[in-house]
Structures are given as C-alpha cells and as structure tokens.
Scaffold this active site. Structure first.
Site, short mmCIF file in Angstrom:
data_model
loop_
_atom_site.label_atom_id
_atom_site.label_comp_id
_atom_site.label_asym_id
_atom_site.label_seq_id
_atom_site.Cartn_x
_atom_site.Cartn_y
_atom_site.Cartn_z
N TRP A 180 0.82 -1.22 0.42
CA TRP A 180 -0.04 0.21 -0.11
C TRP A 180 0.90 1.12 0.63
O TRP A 180 0.29 2.58 0.06
CB TRP A 180 -0.59 0.40 1.34
CG TRP A 180 -1.75 -0.91 0.99
CD1 TRP A 180 -2.23 -2.12 0.15
CD2 TRP A 180 -2.69 -1.44 2.31
NE1 TRP A 180 -2.95 -2.57 0.43
CE2 TRP A 180 -4.07 -2.54 1.87
CE3 TRP A 180 -3.41 -0.71 3.17
CZ2 TRP A 180 -4.88 -3.26 2.31
CZ3 TRP A 180 -4.53 -1.47 3.54
CH2 TRP A 180 -5.25 -2.28 3.59
N SER A 217 -10.97 3.93 0.82
CA SER A 217 -12.16 2.86 0.41
C SER A 217 -13.53 3.46 1.54
O SER A 217 -12.71 4.07 2.65
CB SER A 217 -12.77 1.71 0.20
OG SER A 217 -11.41 0.91 0.10
N ASN A 255 -10.13 -11.70 6.09
CA ASN A 255 -9.51 -11.38 5.92
C ASN A 255 -8.75 -12.26 6.06
O ASN A 255 -8.62 -12.29 7.30
CB ASN A 255 -9.38 -9.60 6.31
CG ASN A 255 -7.54 -9.66 5.74
OD1 ASN A 255 -7.02 -9.18 5.16
ND2 ASN A 255 -6.99 -9.14 7.07
N ASP A 282 -1.22 -10.12 7.79
CA ASP A 282 -2.05 -10.21 6.81
C ASP A 282 -1.60 -11.30 5.97
O ASP A 282 -0.08 -11.27 6.04
CB ASP A 282 -2.40 -9.20 5.66
CG ASP A 282 -3.80 -8.99 4.51
OD1 ASP A 282 -3.33 -9.85 3.82
OD2 ASP A 282 -4.42 -8.33 5.12
N GLU A 313 -2.17 -12.61 3.41
CA GLU A 313 -2.49 -12.22 1.73
C GLU A 313 -4.09 -13.21 1.10
O GLU A 313 -4.48 -12.19 0.36
CB GLU A 313 -1.24 -12.74 0.51
CG GLU A 313 -0.40 -12.37 0.90
CD GLU A 313 0.08 -11.70 0.36
OE1 GLU A 313 -0.05 -11.11 -1.28
OE2 GLU A 313 1.49 -10.79 0.22
N ASP A 335 -8.15 -13.65 0.56
CA ASP A 335 -9.08 -13.43 1.23
C ASP A 335 -10.10 -13.99 0.53
O ASP A 335 -9.92 -14.80 -0.57
CB ASP A 335 -8.87 -11.30 0.59
CG ASP A 335 -7.65 -10.91 1.36
OD1 ASP A 335 -7.92 -10.84 2.18
OD2 ASP A 335 -7.90 -11.06 0.42
N LYS A 361 -9.84 -14.28 -3.31
CA LYS A 361 -9.63 -13.00 -3.95
C LYS A 361 -7.41 -13.41 -3.12
O LYS A 361 -7.57 -13.54 -2.27
CB LYS A 361 -9.65 -12.32 -3.05
CG LYS A 361 -9.06 -10.97 -3.43
CD LYS A 361 -9.24 -9.38 -2.89
CE LYS A 361 -8.89 -7.95 -3.42
NZ LYS A 361 -7.22 -7.99 -2.70
N ASP A 362 -6.58 -13.61 -4.70
CA ASP A 362 -5.37 -13.45 -3.88
C ASP A 362 -4.19 -14.99 -3.77
O ASP A 362 -3.31 -15.29 -2.92
CB ASP A 362 -4.71 -12.45 -3.08
CG ASP A 362 -4.92 -11.09 -3.24
OD1 ASP A 362 -5.25 -10.82 -4.08
OD2 ASP A 362 -5.62 -9.82 -2.47
#
Length: 196
Positions: free
Chosen positions: A62, A71, A101, A117, A119, A121, A134-135
């Site tokens: 990020w 967001s 997450n 985290d 990765e 999701d 996701k990911d």
C-alpha cells in the site's frame, strides 16, 4: 500485558508485525470488546503509517498509494485464536458484502492489537451469490518462495477451510453485524507514529 478490554469508542492501534517490526500501523475505533469478540471501525481517510524496512517481503504494497484508507469505512470483527477477521464492506452507503481477511490471530497489546495479513481473502457478496477467493496466487507464491513457513501456510489453509465450512453451513457468526453503521460524528483518528 494486553489483557484489558477496550472501551467502546476508544481509539486503539492495529499493527501488522513483520520480522518483529512494525510493517503497517493505523488507528481504529472500538465498537465493542467482549473479550470473545473485538469489533473495531476503520474510517475512510484514516492515516496509514508504514515501517521503513528493510523487510523480507519488501515494503508494504500500500506504500504505492496515498497513505490513507481510501475506501468507505469498514467494520472489522476478530475473535481470539481465529486466523482471520471479517470486514463489512459498503459502497455508496450500501452494504455490499463481507470480506474475510486471513491473518495471524490477533495478539492484544496495551495499545490495541497486533497481527499480520497473510494475503489470502474470501469475498462473500451481500446478495448471497457464490463466494469467491481473492489473492490465492499471492498466498501460494508467498508460501512457495519461503515467505511463509510450511506451518504458517498450513495454518492459513486451515483457517480458510474453517471459514468455508461456516459459510456453506450458513453459520457465519458475523451476520448479526450486517446492519451496523458507524454513528454520525465519529471523527477520523489521528495518525499513529511508529513505536508510539
């Protein structure tokens, strides 16, 4: 240390810890803390602070964006021992679904909690359409390249399987939070310096 419950509306600190150091840090506001569940709100515009590195994973991804939560605000729900948190997502003020997450189980501190985290999701659309990952490729590559140990990779997969089992049984404990919205007047917390 880190055993106290946090007060509703208290601003606490969520830290991602990598290589024993702060990788990313940001403030969140407590919605509820029962000891069995910590619900916090990440407001739109919240400042994000990144550790300077070097880190084995490199800089936080990020850091390529403006250092603020872009967001709409999200409700983050986490329970002790779970290898995931569940985030309520909105667009234009409308609930769009849950975002699971996968992360290290939270570790309470005097200032808030630490995690990392991992990765992977899982997206759970509000309309009940099928969930989607996701990911997955990032998770697999992180594991393949040694970014995760075999034990960490297995823990991530086990957490993912446990969530899928809940979803497929229609037993998502997070559903009771579907209608929650941040009260008007909640201010965006100030930036958190590293090591504070």
């Amino acid at each position: 240390m880190g055993s106290r419950l946090f007060d509703a509306q208290e601003v606490i600190v969520r830290r991602e810890i990598l290589d024993g150091r702060e990788w990313m840090v940001y403030p969140v506001r407590v919605v509820e803390d029962t000891g069995d569940l910590l619900a916090v709100h990440l407001a739109q515009g919240t400042p994000l602070t990144f550790g300077p590195g070097p880190f084995r994973w490199g800089p936080h991804p990020w850091t390529a964006f403006d250092p603020y939560w872009q967001s709409e605000g999200v409700l983050q729900l986490q329970r002790p021992g779970d290898g995931y948190s569940v985030w309520a997502r909105h667009s234009g003020g409308e609930f769009t679904g849950w975002y699971v997450n996968f992360q290290e189980p939270m570790r309470r501190t005097e200032r808030g909690f630490d995690t990392l985290d991992q990765e992977l999701d899982l997206l759970l659309p509000a309309d009940g359409s099928p969930y989607r990952w996701k990911d997955e490729d990032h998770f697999a590559e992180r594991h393949r390249s040694g970014g995760f140990t075999d034990e960490e990779g297995a823990a991530g997969r086990a957490a993912a399987a446990s969530v899928v089992e809940l979803v497929e049984r229609g037993a998502g404990w997070w559903e009771e939070w579907r209608g929650w919205r941040a009260p008007e007047g909640w201010q965006v917390p100030e930036a958190v310096p590293l090591g504070a």
